[in-house]
Design a protein around this motif. Sequence first.
Motif, PDB file in Angstrom:
ATOM      1  N   ALA B 170       0.867  -1.181   0.000  1.00 46.90           N
ATOM      2  CA  ALA B 170       0.000   0.000   0.000  1.00 46.90           C
ATOM      3  C   ALA B 170       0.902   1.230   0.000  1.00 46.90           C
ATOM      4  CB  ALA B 170      -0.891  -0.005   1.236  1.00 46.90           C
ATOM      5  N   VAL B 171       0.373   2.353  -0.432  1.00 50.65           N
ATOM      6  CA  VAL B 171       1.138   3.595  -0.336  1.00 50.65           C
ATOM      7  C   VAL B 171       0.283   4.642   0.376  1.00 50.65           C
ATOM      8  CG1 VAL B 171       2.488   3.188  -2.416  1.00 50.65           C
ATOM      9  CG2 VAL B 171       0.365   4.466  -2.587  1.00 50.65           C
ATOM     10  N   ILE B 172       0.944   5.497   1.125  1.00 52.79           N
ATOM     11  CA  ILE B 172       0.245   6.615   1.769  1.00 52.79           C
ATOM     12  C   ILE B 172       1.160   7.829   1.718  1.00 52.79           C
ATOM     13  CG2 ILE B 172       1.034   5.959   4.100  1.00 52.79           C
ATOM     14  CD1 ILE B 172      -1.702   7.019   5.113  1.00 52.79           C
ATOM     15  N   ALA B 173       0.572   9.002   1.403  1.00 53.99           N
ATOM     16  CA  ALA B 173       1.375  10.222   1.320  1.00 53.99           C
ATOM     17  C   ALA B 173       0.474  11.422   1.523  1.00 53.99           C
ATOM     18  CB  ALA B 173       2.069  10.317  -0.035  1.00 53.99           C
ATOM     19  N   ASP B 174       1.112  12.574   1.777  1.00 55.64           N
ATOM     20  CA  ASP B 174       0.363  13.821   1.879  1.00 55.64           C
ATOM     21  C   ASP B 174      -0.324  14.098   0.557  1.00 55.64           C
ATOM     22  OD1 ASP B 174       1.363  14.470   4.466  1.00 55.64           O
ATOM     23  OD2 ASP B 174       3.261  15.017   3.522  1.00 55.64           O
ATOM     24  N   ILE B 176      -0.517  16.296  -1.608  1.00 54.14           N
ATOM     25  CA  ILE B 176       0.057  17.427  -2.346  1.00 54.14           C
ATOM     26  C   ILE B 176       0.832  16.844  -3.524  1.00 54.14           C
ATOM     27  CG2 ILE B 176       0.240  19.026  -0.408  1.00 54.14           C
ATOM     28  CD1 ILE B 176       3.142  18.161  -0.075  1.00 54.14           C
ATOM     29  N   ALA B 177       1.208  17.690  -4.463  1.00 52.07           N
ATOM     30  CA  ALA B 177       1.849  17.193  -5.679  1.00 52.07           C
ATOM     31  C   ALA B 177       3.067  16.323  -5.357  1.00 52.07           C
ATOM     32  CB  ALA B 177       2.248  18.371  -6.562  1.00 52.07           C
ATOM     33  N   TYR B 178       3.832  16.737  -4.367  1.00 56.00           N
ATOM     34  CA  TYR B 178       5.035  15.976  -3.996  1.00 56.00           C
ATOM     35  C   TYR B 178       4.672  14.542  -3.613  1.00 56.00           C
ATOM     36  CZ  TYR B 178       8.984  14.643  -0.984  1.00 56.00           C
ATOM     37  OH  TYR B 178      10.018  13.983  -0.376  1.00 56.00           O
ATOM     38  N   GLY B 179       3.635  14.393  -2.776  1.00 55.78           N
ATOM     39  CA  GLY B 179       3.186  13.069  -2.351  1.00 55.78           C
ATOM     40  C   GLY B 179       2.669  12.242  -3.527  1.00 55.78           C
ATOM     41  N   HIS B 180       1.885  12.880  -4.377  1.00 51.71           N
ATOM     42  CA  HIS B 180       1.338  12.158  -5.530  1.00 51.71           C
ATOM     43  C   HIS B 180       2.453  11.654  -6.437  1.00 51.71           C
ATOM     44  CE1 HIS B 180      -2.308  15.088  -5.105  1.00 51.71           C
ATOM     45  NE2 HIS B 180      -2.328  14.139  -4.199  1.00 51.71           N
ATOM     46  N   GLU B 181       3.408  12.544  -6.713  1.00 50.83           N
ATOM     47  CA  GLU B 181       4.470  12.195  -7.664  1.00 50.83           C
ATOM     48  C   GLU B 181       5.341  11.072  -7.111  1.00 50.83           C
ATOM     49  OE1 GLU B 181       6.552  15.811  -8.593  1.00 50.83           O
ATOM     50  OE2 GLU B 181       4.919  16.577  -9.847  1.00 50.83           O
ATOM     51  N   ASN B 220      -3.595  -7.372   4.832  1.00 51.50           N
ATOM     52  CA  ASN B 220      -3.031  -8.486   4.065  1.00 51.50           C
ATOM     53  C   ASN B 220      -2.024  -7.994   3.031  1.00 51.50           C
ATOM     54  OD1 ASN B 220      -4.893  -7.186   2.518  1.00 51.50           O
ATOM     55  ND2 ASN B 220      -5.817  -9.030   1.653  1.00 51.50           N
ATOM     56  N   ILE B 221      -1.137  -7.091   3.489  1.00 50.84           N
ATOM     57  CA  ILE B 221      -0.101  -6.590   2.584  1.00 50.84           C
ATOM     58  C   ILE B 221       1.268  -6.874   3.189  1.00 50.84           C
ATOM     59  CG2 ILE B 221      -1.440  -4.753   1.487  1.00 50.84           C
ATOM     60  CD1 ILE B 221      -0.357  -2.837   3.596  1.00 50.84           C
ATOM     61  N   ASP B 222       2.286  -6.837   2.328  1.00 52.34           N
ATOM     62  CA  ASP B 222       3.642  -7.074   2.821  1.00 52.34           C
ATOM     63  C   ASP B 222       4.209  -5.840   3.504  1.00 52.34           C
ATOM     64  OD1 ASP B 222       3.737  -9.682   1.779  1.00 52.34           O
ATOM     65  OD2 ASP B 222       4.121  -8.873  -0.213  1.00 52.34           O
ATOM     66  N   ALA B 223       3.891  -4.686   2.947  1.00 49.03           N
ATOM     67  CA  ALA B 223       4.486  -3.463   3.500  1.00 49.03           C
ATOM     68  C   ALA B 223       3.708  -2.256   3.020  1.00 49.03           C
ATOM     69  CB  ALA B 223       5.944  -3.345   3.056  1.00 49.03           C
ATOM     70  N   ILE B 224       3.968  -1.116   3.697  1.00 53.08           N
ATOM     71  CA  ILE B 224       3.362   0.154   3.270  1.00 53.08           C
ATOM     72  C   ILE B 224       4.472   1.161   3.017  1.00 53.08           C
ATOM     73  CG2 ILE B 224       2.960   0.860   5.685  1.00 53.08           C
ATOM     74  CD1 ILE B 224       0.406   2.323   4.546  1.00 53.08           C
ATOM     75  N   PHE B 225       4.315   1.942   1.944  1.00 49.91           N
ATOM     76  CA  PHE B 225       5.292   2.966   1.589  1.00 49.91           C
ATOM     77  C   PHE B 225       4.784   4.321   2.067  1.00 49.91           C
ATOM     78  CE2 PHE B 225       6.299   6.334  -1.534  1.00 49.91           C
ATOM     79  CZ  PHE B 225       7.669   6.402  -1.351  1.00 49.91           C
ATOM     80  N   LEU B 226       5.648   5.059   2.795  1.00 47.90           N
ATOM     81  CA  LEU B 226       5.266   6.377   3.310  1.00 47.90           C
ATOM     82  C   LEU B 226       5.889   7.468   2.462  1.00 47.90           C
ATOM     83  CD1 LEU B 226       5.869   6.122   7.153  1.00 47.90           C
ATOM     84  CD2 LEU B 226       3.964   5.260   5.818  1.00 47.90           C
ATOM     85  N   GLY B 227       5.055   8.311   1.887  1.00 51.74           N
ATOM     86  CA  GLY B 227       5.584   9.419   1.086  1.00 51.74           C
ATOM     87  C   GLY B 227       5.408  10.754   1.777  1.00 51.74           C
ATOM     88  N   PHE B 228       5.440  10.745   3.116  1.00 48.54           N
ATOM     89  CA  PHE B 228       5.159  11.979   3.855  1.00 48.54           C
ATOM     90  C   PHE B 228       6.322  12.972   3.804  1.00 48.54           C
ATOM     91  CE2 PHE B 228       2.339   9.032   6.267  1.00 48.54           C
ATOM     92  CZ  PHE B 228       1.147   9.667   5.990  1.00 48.54           C
ATOM     93  N   LEU B 245       0.339  -2.024  15.334  1.00 44.08           N
ATOM     94  CA  LEU B 245       0.548  -2.594  14.001  1.00 44.08           C
ATOM     95  C   LEU B 245       2.019  -2.881  13.718  1.00 44.08           C
ATOM     96  CD1 LEU B 245      -2.030  -0.349  12.167  1.00 44.08           C
ATOM     97  CD2 LEU B 245      -2.145  -2.828  12.351  1.00 44.08           C
ATOM     98  N   LYS B 246       2.876  -2.335  14.563  1.00 46.31           N
ATOM     99  CA  LYS B 246       4.308  -2.517  14.348  1.00 46.31           C
ATOM    100  C   LYS B 246       4.649  -3.994  14.443  1.00 46.31           C
ATOM    101  CE  LYS B 246       8.689  -1.226  14.504  1.00 46.31           C
ATOM    102  NZ  LYS B 246       9.754  -1.797  15.278  1.00 46.31           N
ATOM    103  N   GLY B 247       5.456  -4.467  13.497  1.00 45.68           N
ATOM    104  CA  GLY B 247       5.823  -5.872  13.493  1.00 45.68           C
ATOM    105  C   GLY B 247       4.873  -6.711  12.655  1.00 45.68           C
ATOM    106  N   LYS B 248       3.657  -6.219  12.470  1.00 44.12           N
ATOM    107  CA  LYS B 248       2.698  -6.966  11.645  1.00 44.12           C
ATOM    108  C   LYS B 248       2.802  -6.544  10.185  1.00 44.12           C
ATOM    109  CE  LYS B 248      -0.487  -7.997  15.304  1.00 44.12           C
ATOM    110  NZ  LYS B 248      -0.959  -7.047  16.323  1.00 44.12           N
ATOM    111  N   ILE B 249       3.060  -5.245   9.988  1.00 41.56           N
ATOM    112  CA  ILE B 249       3.193  -4.737   8.620  1.00 41.56           C
ATOM    113  C   ILE B 249       4.517  -3.984   8.535  1.00 41.56           C
ATOM    114  CG2 ILE B 249       2.251  -3.096   6.948  1.00 41.56           C
ATOM    115  CD1 ILE B 249      -0.517  -3.741   8.161  1.00 41.56           C
ATOM    116  N   ASN B 250       5.275  -4.266   7.490  1.00 37.23           N
ATOM    117  CA  ASN B 250       6.545  -3.565   7.322  1.00 37.23           C
ATOM    118  C   ASN B 250       6.304  -2.148   6.825  1.00 37.23           C
ATOM    119  OD1 ASN B 250       8.346  -5.779   7.940  1.00 37.23           O
ATOM    120  ND2 ASN B 250       7.563  -6.699   6.056  1.00 37.23           N
ATOM    121  N   VAL B 251       7.236  -1.267   7.188  1.00 36.62           N
ATOM    122  CA  VAL B 251       7.125   0.133   6.769  1.00 36.62           C
ATOM    123  C   VAL B 251       8.388   0.511   6.006  1.00 36.62           C
ATOM    124  CG1 VAL B 251       6.984   2.503   7.585  1.00 36.62           C
ATOM    125  CG2 VAL B 251       5.672   0.735   8.733  1.00 36.62           C
ATOM    126  N   VAL B 252       8.222   1.084   4.824  1.00 33.32           N
ATOM    127  CA  VAL B 252       9.354   1.691   4.125  1.00 33.32           C
ATOM    128  C   VAL B 252       9.002   3.140   3.837  1.00 33.32           C
ATOM    129  CG1 VAL B 252      10.124  -0.471   3.071  1.00 33.32           C
ATOM    130  CG2 VAL B 252       8.560   1.003   1.815  1.00 33.32           C
TER     131      VAL B 252
END
Lengths: 309, 414
Positions: B170-174, B176-181, B220-228, B245-252
Amino acid sequence: MSAAARIVLVLVLVAFPLIGGDFYINLASQIFIAALFATSLNLLVGYGGLVSLGHAAWIGLAAYTSAWLYLHLGLRHWITAPLALVNTTLIAGLFGWIALRATGLGFLMITLALSQVLWGTAYRWAAVTNGDNGLSGLTRPAPFGISLDGPAAFYYFSLTVTIVAVWMMARLVNSPFGAALRGSRDESRRMSALGHNVWLVRWLTFVYSGFWGAVAGLLFVYYHKYIHPTALSLTSSAEVLLGVIAGGAGTIAGPIVGAAIVLILKNYVSAYLDRWNMLLGAVFVVIVIFMPDGIVPGIRRWSARLRKT
Amino acid sequence: MAFTRRSFLQAAGVGIAAFGFPVRVRAQTEPIRIGLMTVKTGPLASGGIDMERALAQFVREHNNTLGGRKVEVSVGDSAGVPAQARAKLQELVERNKIQVMIGPLAAAEALAADDYIRSQQLPTLSVAAAEDLTQRNPNPWFVRGTSTSAQSAHPLADYCAKQLKYKRMAVIADDIAYGHEMCAGFQRVFEDSGGKIVQKMFPPLTVPDYATYLAQMKTNIDAIFLGFAGSNGFRWFKQFNEYGLKGKINVVGGMTAFDEAVLRNMSDEALGIITSCWYSAELDNPINKKFAAAFRNEWKYDPGFYAAATYVEAAVLEAALASVNGKIEDKPAFMKALRATKIDTARGPVAFDEYGNIVGNVYIRKVERKEGRLGNAVIYTYPNVSQFWTYDAKEFLKNPVYSRDWPPAKNLES
């Protein structure tokens, strides 16, 4: 203002680009735009007693409409400008119809909500507004073949538009309609009893104010050649309201003085002070303490008192 | 209050004098006037202040002399508002007469200033990451020594797919254009390498609480990407931990999510998190060792994204000035020299592509504790990454710019 003072003022304004540097000329152009914008809000706040916290909607709508028409349909400025004004005025009509179901605090909240809807749309409807990247690649118009790209040319252009606009708004205020508007502010029930349609008076003022806000929006987008959702934000609405109140709501000169003070603090003094926000706050506190009805009425009162003694 | 006409005139005279036009006494060889456009008020201020500190450090280390000439730095505060940035830039150019600009910080500010930079032909070393400034609508007076929004996200996606063997993310970000890009670039490379982005979330920049976003996050995902950007990554991660949630889902994380500037407020929970950036305060090269140590010594924290960005841009500026013997007045020649710069900097070796964007290393980093403080230890290096990643530049530019909707997310699950 005496005739002599007026002539001096006109001479100073006309001669200013000959003596000032580019930076000061551009600062003056921005002050004209802000003054025009504040004057249009003053119709509602000062004469109608309707405090709006959504006035940035008109600057943003007009700017976005003209920018979009130019970029996506390739229309020329002499078509985009009237279309932007018509579009903004129509929406002002709609918004006024919604917002004027209430007065006072209710009116303030509805105008705030409506302008926030536009702000959110500008951020989210990226296909039209380009979202957070804003619309760029705009140009300034060239009326009668005169390019407005130079600071002095744009200065005279915005000065002319502002003078015409302020004169038109002053006409409204000093007309019988303006008297009815002030009446609806002070004694709305009595005005109704006298047979005036108070709602219609307010709605027409709202639309008229929106129209001149849109004119300010066109100047704004011509000046910056760029438009971003922040132009529609609450801060932008609050800033112009602050200018109106500080300068003196319900006077013609007040909003012009107030808008100029806000702009000079923001763009000029901030170069010397890191904490210019604090200075802005302090200036307003001083105004509120010593001239609670604004700078222009305050100075008038002081000078009247001086004359007496 | 007695306010006679004379005292009024005196007061007015003082006022006018204060407002007056500055008169500059010109020395025989004038100093080079550098403008730093930054943000010192508002939510972006911590990065903006780091920029100013790093530039001051660089200039001081070089004895106020770059390319054989003295330099004078003027700082403009845009408060992060685009129209304000343009007004400030005008002030820097028209009043302070700057000859080169470092900044601005935010993408929208750079876009607002774009046409003015062109009309003034002002050489600009930007920190703003907006893709199109060096892609579909490149500004000839522009170089960017940091990276585009997606330039550091591309390699991270590659790393996630190939080294970490993630399949569903999954991905999550602010919002704003920076987050979208950044998310779009991550998605493109991740899906081209066989992964699937099954969820995209864009909370507003100023959201006070991430609870609703954590509640709707897939498990049910391997990891989530943070674009903050800024402190949002820190706030999201704190709540993520509170929800267990820590340890259950990886964070990059992208290049600003676990920046040194926010890492210093985190605790051991952040340990082991993987991010990518073109810089880390832990980078092992002589220039960075000196820079990071001096910065840490003075301010008691590690230099992060914005400090390093400005320090690198200043180094590029110095190299270009040296190669034209300080003759910044010949703008086309100076611009050519800027874009031809090839030097070692605090971030490693840098060069520029024909659009004025940097080609440089991108580092995969892991949060580790060293000497009692958290840092981003470098665990993998992607050398000489371009803004186009491994794609062909012409093909890349035919596509629309990265956004919320492009590339289309075909694998979203609702």
